[in-house]
Write a protein that holds these residues in place. Structure first.
Motif, short mmCIF file in Angstrom:
data_model
loop_
_atom_site.label_atom_id
_atom_site.label_comp_id
_atom_site.label_asym_id
_atom_site.label_seq_id
_atom_site.Cartn_x
_atom_site.Cartn_y
_atom_site.Cartn_z
N THR A 52 83.88 18.11 46.23
CA THR A 52 82.75 18.98 45.87
C THR A 52 81.65 18.08 45.31
N ASP A 53 80.45 18.60 45.29
CA ASP A 53 79.34 17.84 44.70
C ASP A 53 78.23 18.81 44.30
N LEU A 54 77.38 18.35 43.45
CA LEU A 54 76.22 19.13 43.03
C LEU A 54 75.10 18.15 42.70
N HIS A 55 73.95 18.39 43.25
CA HIS A 55 72.78 17.57 42.90
C HIS A 55 71.63 18.47 42.48
N ARG A 56 70.88 17.99 41.49
CA ARG A 56 69.64 18.70 41.10
C ARG A 56 68.64 18.63 42.24
N LEU A 62 77.46 14.99 52.36
CA LEU A 62 78.24 13.80 52.75
C LEU A 62 79.06 13.27 51.57
N HIS A 63 78.56 13.46 50.35
CA HIS A 63 79.35 13.01 49.19
C HIS A 63 80.64 13.83 49.06
N ALA A 64 80.53 15.14 49.24
CA ALA A 64 81.73 15.99 49.16
C ALA A 64 82.72 15.61 50.27
#
Ligand code: MG
Length: 420
Positions: free
Chosen positions: A271-275, A305-307
């Motif tokens: 999982t990932d989260l970006h502002r 792509l990070h997730a």
């Protein structure tokens, strides 16, 4: 060791090899099988209706040359070892006239074999000692009865015998920095197998001397019984022709597809989260999606792509994106996340894994993701080098609540299934 009386004894036993049980076999199955991964201990794995261990034992039992079968088991696993040994009912049937002894293994192979020899000596204090002992790896079930018989005959004659194959590849010796230090002559080399056969009282003596040396200096541990023999006996080990099929099972692939009904599967989650901030591009799955805001981040900020990178690394238990590409390392500033995923994926593939499928969710309030979906799927498939039908991506808005719903962030999830 005196030679003259020995010869006499050889002649006596040699004439009776086909009818008399003159030997003991010690099957060493005390290792941890770490390289088999999730499949577990290799001697317990199913093979031909039994287990790897039962099939190895059967080859010896069928020759009817062995009065005693010793099995060296890992400490605390006596029940599991017995279950594996008798998994093929033929073992019960053929071991009626054989002493079956279980011996706990030691910390090293040398200790395990020494434990077996001590147990054999102790057991024989009450009966006639065997003339010979054969020492065999529990993970070598594919040898022939003929190889066992030839090893017995050669060991009877020469004191010690080992089957070996000439290496196919040209062999080099190298130092600890992987630099070649010696070019070896292939014709003078032998890759040794088991069973290794020895005169029992003599190999026991050699092992006692070797154990005393290792007690004083652990670094002197021996990995092979012929090395112990050659160090402490006045005789040389005789090499006999080994068998190509007599491999030591080390990796899952060694068992062959016919023995493994199904490949190994592993799932991975990322999982990932970006502002979302102004002055940055919104990049998802390697595709630039035109929008007023973009992902903040050390790299190009591609949260999808990070997730995915975390999912594939996690499935293979190789690490995570943070350990692979530390954000504090200036090297990754502004990095193309496609390149990061490719580097991680190359390691996963090198470990033998293949992608079965990858499913992703993008939580994004704005802009609409659907018009870009196909392009994103194709981009991810291209990065991973797989068919696009293995990759799917869905998008969700967040009802205008929370950081995603308020267009302050993009959140991603990826799950993958790998097989090998
Ligand atoms: Mg990230």
């Amino acid at each position: 060791m005196k030679d003259a009386p020995r010869k006499k004894r050889i002649l006596t036993t040699k004439t009776t090899t086909s009818t008399t049980k003159i030997a003991a076999v010690a099957i060493v199955a005390a290792g941890s099988s770490q390289r088999m991964g999730a499949l577990g201990k290799k001697e317990y794995l199913p093979l031909n209706g039994g287990s790897v261990l039962s099939e190895a034992a059967l080859v010896f039992l069928k020759t009817k040359l062995f009065s005693t079968l010793l099995v060296v088991y890992p400490k605390g696993e006596l029940a599991a070892t017995k279950a594996a040994l008798f998994k093929n009912p033929l073992v019960q049937e053929l071991s009626q006239d054989t002493n079956v002894i279980y011996v706990p293994g030691g910390e090293t192979r040398q200790q395990s074999v020494f434990n077996a020899l001590k147990a054999l000596q102790k057991f024989c204090a009450r009966s006639k000692p065997p003339r010979l002992v054969l020492i065999h790896d529990g993970a070598r079930p594919f040898l022939s009865q003929s190889l066992v018989k030839k090893t017995v005959q050669a060991a009877l004659k020469y004191g010690a015998a080992v089957p070996a194959l000439q290496p196919v590849e040209t062999q080099k010796e190298m130092d600890s920095n992987s630099k070649i230090t010696r070019h070896l002559k292939r014709s003078s080399l032998a890759a040794v197998q088991t069973p290794q056969g020895f005169w029992f009282p003599e190999i026991f003596d050699c092992h006692k001397k070797a154990a005393a040396v290792v007690r004083r200096d652990k670094s002197k541990a021996f990995t092979d019984d012929t090395e112990i023999w050659d160090n402490y006996s006045d005789k040389k080990t005789r090499v006999i022709k080994g068998e190509p099929q007599n491999i030591k099972i080390t990796y899952p692939a060694d068992l062959g597809s016919k023995n493994l009904d199904a490949p190994i599967f592993r799932v991975g989650l990322g999982t990932d989260l970006h502002r979302l901030v102004s002055g940055r591009k919104l990049i998802l799955g390697g595709v630039h999606i035109p929008y007023a805001l973009g992902e903040d981040g050390h790299s190009d900020g591609d949260a999808l792509l990070h997730a995915i990178t975390d999912a594939v690394l996690g499935a293979a238990a190789l690490g995570d994106i943070g350990s692979y590409f530390p954000p504090e390392d200036p090297k990754w500033k502004g990095a193309d996340s496609a390149k990061l995923l490719q580097a991680a994926w190359n390691d996963v593939k090198a470990d033998g894994w293949q992608l079965q499928n990858l499913d992703c969710v993008v939580h994004l309030q704005e802009p609409k993701f659907l018009p870009h979906r196909q392009k994103v799927r194709e981009s991810i498939a291209r990065i991973l080098g797989v068919n696009v039908d293995k990759v799917f991506v869905k998008a969700k808005t967040c009802e205008r609540i929370g950081p995603v719903g308020l267009c302050q962030a993009v959140e991603t999830k990826a799950i993958c299934l790998l097989a090998k």
